[in-house]
Motif scaffolding. Structure first.
Motif, mmCIF file in Angstrom:
data_model
loop_
_atom_site.group_PDB
_atom_site.id
_atom_site.type_symbol
_atom_site.label_atom_id
_atom_site.label_comp_id
_atom_site.label_asym_id
_atom_site.label_seq_id
_atom_site.Cartn_x
_atom_site.Cartn_y
_atom_site.Cartn_z
ATOM 1 N N ALA A 152 31.900 -69.856 -64.280
ATOM 2 C CA ALA A 152 31.657 -71.184 -64.130
ATOM 3 C C ALA A 152 31.522 -71.529 -62.703
ATOM 4 N N GLN A 153 31.281 -73.034 -62.289
ATOM 5 C CA GLN A 153 31.365 -73.677 -61.144
ATOM 6 C C GLN A 153 32.667 -73.230 -60.611
ATOM 7 N N ARG A 154 32.936 -72.611 -59.548
ATOM 8 C CA ARG A 154 34.284 -72.354 -58.932
ATOM 9 C C ARG A 154 34.633 -73.681 -58.398
ATOM 10 N N PRO A 155 36.151 -73.775 -58.267
ATOM 11 C CA PRO A 155 36.667 -75.014 -57.847
ATOM 12 C C PRO A 155 36.447 -75.016 -56.067
ATOM 13 N N VAL B 161 38.992 -65.708 -58.565
ATOM 14 C CA VAL B 161 39.212 -67.177 -58.427
ATOM 15 C C VAL B 161 39.433 -67.806 -59.888
ATOM 16 N N PRO B 162 40.818 -68.145 -60.024
ATOM 17 C CA PRO B 162 40.873 -68.770 -61.284
ATOM 18 C C PRO B 162 40.309 -69.901 -61.257
ATOM 19 N N THR B 163 39.387 -70.307 -62.422
ATOM 20 C CA THR B 163 38.084 -71.372 -62.300
ATOM 21 C C THR B 163 38.260 -72.094 -63.670
ATOM 22 N N PRO B 164 38.178 -73.412 -63.635
ATOM 23 C CA PRO B 164 38.220 -74.211 -65.059
ATOM 24 C C PRO B 164 36.944 -74.047 -65.623
ATOM 25 N N ASP B 165 36.729 -73.763 -66.865
ATOM 26 C CA ASP B 165 35.595 -73.665 -67.596
ATOM 27 C C ASP B 165 35.736 -74.508 -68.723
ATOM 28 N N GLN C 246 38.840 -69.408 -66.472
ATOM 29 C CA GLN C 246 38.352 -67.921 -66.402
ATOM 30 C C GLN C 246 38.927 -67.587 -65.080
ATOM 31 N N GLY D 268 41.985 -72.109 -54.992
ATOM 32 C CA GLY D 268 40.326 -72.021 -54.971
ATOM 33 C C GLY D 268 40.067 -70.682 -54.247
#
Lengths: 449, 554
Positions: B66-69, A378-382, A387, A418
């Protein structure tokens, strides 16, 4: 060949465009308006007459069945390659069955394709003949002389590196590019292109922001390792010695055993410096499970000729270049033209991807990254960055700094929404560089570069 | 990725940091850890650094996730047909600016077709392929006029995406009421909270959205805080009552007539006058009617001719406080007489039904045909035009528009082109198209641009034919096509694609007549070619999307 029944997608056609302006001009010509007498044949030829500003329409032919990607011929004066007419014709062919019906090629188109194919045939049979033109003794002597010059270059570079570390890297920040450009020029003189390219990169590191001393030391150390590898190549295992030779920039030929497979085009992207445009095409063998790299070069500002749109698969033979863990191959004989395929490479987890890079360093310690397909990430904002987070475990691969600023990132995020996606890319010490993605369910490959 | 976890890494990290420090300072100043000083120190440092570099790279581990969307909300609409998805990608790839300047050539302007494509896709209720959303949002970011349709089509995932990228924040502000966001509910806590605490733009958006669904609820919400709003805000809020205006709004508007702000009063009066049954309209009718009468004795100067009934106007002598309260602006703009200024406002605000009763039961057409004494015709007709537009009265509009072929229709008559365009807006689409077609046939294209702009797309057959014929005439007259580039551009977007067959004859380069502008024939052929290409493209575009009513998924 029945594969011609499957037409390409517009994206695949637009991937052939040498630049953005051609892409735009081509899309405008991708409508029935200016075209007449267009058609396509079962042998993989597409042709048409395009009305231009003059009185005589341009004759445009594309041979999509060619082994080295599509070949184009157009009577327009453009120096772009392919020209907008060829792109427009292919778009029309891709989008509209009725505008480009099956048929017999007219004579002007047939002549050109027949000529091309004959020449290709001759070339192939010519290659099979023994190339005993040169005197093997003379060739050996030339290779020896070159090796001596490279050795001299490596020794000189070792000296420069030692001087640099004696005085300290802090001085490198002040000396700037000049020092490195001069050293790079010396390496070019020594015919060690690989060293020259790495030295040129060194010059840019002090201006890359915080942490530059670490990066500079790493690169200096790897350069030193390469130089030492070269000086002691006689004592290395054969495969590692071949890797060192190719990293030094010595020519090699793809003499590996040809492997026939259905090769899916995973990604295609260009990088350019002031001298050269380099095109990298990643292939995935549906049967062998192997990931292979095709390189193609063009002069600065011009697109390399070989173009294989993402999502197509071609039945072909490829041969490896020498070297341990070397992904690079040369495209050999092609048995069927590129056509859309439903193949997807199997994915691995983020942890497995990181381990793969570590393993690959054993064969080639200078490796920047390895090609990997991540399944279910899952493309995830960090923070400021992004990431690719594993959907099923607490592990994530950060994106490379370059990937964060490319528009492809947003296509990837949009595609995911998501939810987990499959992503092919290059995984290395700088992070993960996503190149192509597939949605969780059914759906075509989406190019991210 | 992170470096190897602590226990394994501890000695390594220290060693590496020692190496970096030594490298920075230089081995002349500092001896690398674990080696002897001297000539070989730099090489020893490089050896150690090489080992450490490869070790560090080989030991890379994935980072913590990190916290996944939160996943994007599902889009229930059916996906686009493959051909339409390709077309969309192509329309979006055609960004303006790449080939700025220069002749337009024969190729269609793809970006200009995007609004139509979006409208057609929205009418069929398709969902976009997710990977085109970034390009779609970028296009909408650059062109505000595209935003409503683009955001409706883009759907819930685009809003999800916009929350992640500040470049697309506009999408969150201008979320369409009908599409992605659920319409606000009057008695909702959330609605009340946004209304009480939201930013001005959010509140306007909320009020407009509520008003389009439940006009009374919106008015009541506004009334709760009306007294405490700032004057500028009151004006904007009042303006949003224009949507769904009805008799129920009268008490509220009547009360706004005594507002502290003059602009608020004027807007309230304007809204009330658009309600022909309102008390204000009745008061205005009385005032206006008092100023206008029929004189049956005029025109009988010559012996034997019957007198012609003529309208005489007696403009008001003063603007009393009651008039002012009903929205009449007392101060005339510079260069206008006060009395005619007041008179115009009275007639504009009076219900048009007044006039038939006042002027002997005549129909609007008969009333408009009556002569007006003492140069009052311009003022009176202009005020009727404004009233017809405000009250949306088709019969009066028709009467005021007159015959499209009448000579004064083309020139500066009592009714200007801008007013005509507005009057046309009150007529049905077919009637509008027919009137404009008649106008073009009589007066050509040079004045038609504004009128064409109010016609429904695609143009009805008679209108399309009239435009093509007029273009053909313009070409034969020997002028250059770019004198008509505005109409050409409109034709590319609005002409019915099925008309393209009729244009084939125009594609050839004609022989140049002697008096023609040099090269004009070639440019015309090029312009017509672009027109035909664009029409074909539009036809293909619509066909790819399939019939207008999609089969709803089970």
């Amino acid at each position: 060949m029945t594969q011609q029944g499957v037409r390409w997608t517009a994206d695949q056609v637009l991937a052939l465009a040498p630049d953005a302006a051609s892409r735009k001009a081509g899309s405008k010509l991708g409508a029935a308006g200016p075209w007449s007498e267009a058609g396509c044949s079962d042998e993989g030829t597409v042709w048409g007459l395009c009305k231009g500003s003059g009185s005589k329409p341009y004759q445009t032919v594309v041979d999509i069945a060619d082994a080295s990607g599509p070949a184009y011929k157009c009577s327009c004066p453009s120096r772009k390659f392919p020209c907008k007419h060829a792109l427009g014709l292919l778009l029309l062919w891709a989008g509209d069955d009725a505008a480009v019906p099956r048929g017999e090629a007219p004579e002007w188109a047939e002549q050109w394709t027949a000529g091309r194919r004959r020449r290709a045939e001759e070339k192939r049979s010519g290659q099979e003949a023994p190339s005993g033109s040169a005197d093997p003794e003379a060739a050996r002597r030339r290779a020896e002389r070159r090796a001596e010059r490279v050795t001299a270059g490596a020794l000189e570079l070792e000296q420069r590196l030692a001087d640099l570390l004696r005085g300290g890297l802090a001085t490198a920040e002040q000396s700037g590019y000049g020092l490195w450009e001069e050293t790079a020029a010396r390496m070019v003189d020594a015919q060690a292109q690989g060293l020259a390219a790495r030295v040129r990169e060194l010059g840019a590191i002090p201006s890359t922001g915080p942490g530059w001393p670490v990066r500079l030391l790493e690169e200096c150390a790897l350069l030193h390792l390469l130089g030492q590898g070269w000086l002691r190549r006689e004592r290395l295992p054969d495969a590692l010695a071949a890797t060192v030779r190719s990293r030094m920039g010595l020519p090699a030929s793809a003499d590996g055993k040809p492997v026939r497979d259905r090769w899916l085009v995973l990604a295609q992207y260009d990088t350019a410096d002031s001298r050269l445009t380099t095109r990298r095409i990643w292939l995935y063998g549906a049967d062998s499970g192997r990931t292979a790299l095709l390189l193609s070069y063009g002069a600065a500002g011009r697109a390399p000729e070989l173009a294989l749109p993402v999502g197509l698969a071609l039945e072909a033979e490829v041969s490896s270049y020498p070297g341990a863990g070397q992904p690079r191959v040369a495209l050999g004989e092609q048995f069927a033209p590129p056509a859309p395929a439903e193949i997807r490479p199997p994915g691995v987890t983020a942890s497995e991807a990181a381990a793969r890079y570590g393993d690959a360093l054993r064969d080639d310690p200078w490796l920047e990254s390895v090609p990997v397909t991540l399944g279910r990430v899952v493309p995830t904002p960090d923070g400021d960055s992004w990431q690719l987070a594993d959907a099923d475990e607490d592990a994530a691969l950060p994106l490379t700094p370059a990937a964060r600023s490319r528009p492809g990132l947003w296509r990837l995020v949009a595609l995911s929404g998501g939810a987990p996606v499959t992503v092919f890319g290059e995984c290395g010490h700088q992070g993960f560089n996503p190149l192509t993605a597939w949605p969780e369910g059914a759906g075509d490959a989406v190019s991210l570069c | 990725m992170t470096r190897t976890s602590a226990p394994v890494d501890a000695p390594g990290t220290g060693a590496w940091e020692g190496l970096v420090t030594t490298a920075l300072l230089g081995t002349d100043r500092r001896t690398p850890p674990g080696t002897a000083p001297g000539q070989d120190a730099p090489v020893a440092l490089l050896d150690a650094a090489a080992v450490e570099t490869v070790r560090r790279r080989a030991g890379l581990r994935p980072a913590r996730a990190a916290q996944r969307p939160r996943p994007a909300p599902a889009d229930g609409r059916p996906p686009l047909p493959a051909a339409a998805a390709r077309r969309l990608a192509m329309l979006l790839a055609d960004r303006p600016g790449a080939s700025a300047g220069g002749r337009r050539g024969t190729a269609p302007d793809l970006m200009e077709l995007l609004p139509q494509w979006l409208a057609a896709a929205n009418a069929r209720g398709f969902a976009p392929p997710p990977q085109v959303l970034p390009a779609l949002l970028d296009a909408a970011r650059g062109r505000t006029d595209l935003r409503p349709a683009a955001l409706e089509f883009a759907g819930p995932r685009a809003l999800w995406l916009a929350r992640l990228n500040p470049d697309w924040r506009f999408a969150l502000r201008s979320a369409p009421g009908g599409g992605a966001a659920p319409p606000p509910v009057a008695d909702d806590d959330r609605t009340r909270q946004v209304w009480q605490e939201g930013l001005f733009a959010e509140r306007v958006a909320l009020l407009s959205a509520l008003r389009s669904g439940d006009p009374a609820a919106a008015r009541e919400l506004l009334a709760t805080t009306w007294a405490t709003e700032r004057a500028e805000d009151r004006l904007m809020f009042l303006d949003s009552l224009r949507t769904g205006l009805g008799p129920d709004d009268e008490p509220f508007l009547e009360q706004a007539l005594s507002d502290r702000s003059r602009n608020v009063r004027a807007t309230a009066a304007e809204l009330l006058s658009a309600l022909p049954g309102s008390a204000l309209a009745a008061r205005m009718a009385v005032r206006a009617a008092a100023c206008v009468a029929i004189d049956h004795t005029r025109g009988s100067g010559a012996a034997g001719t019957a007198p012609t009934p003529t309208i005489v106007v007696e403009a008001p002598h003063e603007c009393d406080p009651d008039m002012e309260r009903d929205g009449v602006v007392p101060k005339a703009p510079a260069g206008r007489g006060e009395r005619s200024w007041w008179f115009g406002q009275l007639v504009e605000a009076a219900p048009l039904g007044t006039w038939s009763r006042r002027l002997g039961g005549r129909t609007p057409r008969e009333i408009v045909a009556l002569p007006v004494a003492d140069d009052w015709q311009g003022e009176l007709h202009a005020a009727w035009c404004r009233a017809a537009v405000r009250q949306g009265d088709a019969e009066w509009s028709r009467a005021l528009l007159g015959e499209p072929s009448a000579p004064e229709a083309g020139g500066p008559g009592a009714v200007s082109l801008a007013e005509r365009a507005k009057l046309l807006g009150t007529l049905g689409a077919a009637e509008r198209a027919e009137w404009v077609a008649g106008f073009i046939a009589a007066h050509g294209l040079s004045e038609a641009f504004q009128l064409l702009g109010v016609c429904a797309v695609p143009w009805a057959p008679p209108l399309g034919r009239a435009v093509v014929d007029a273009l053909n005439i313009a070409r034969d007259a020997g002028s250059y096509p770019w004198s008509f580039s505005g109409v050409m551009g409109l034709a590319e977007r609005c002409l019915d694609p099925s008309e393209s067959g009729r244009l084939d004859a125009l594609l050839a380069v004609p022989d140049e007549p002697e008096d023609a502008s040099p090269g004009a024939g070639g440019y015309w052929a090029e312009a017509f070619q672009r027109l035909v290409t664009t029409l074909r493209l539009r036809a293909a575009m619509i066909e790819e999307l399939g019939p207008a009513k999609p089969i709803t998924p089970a």
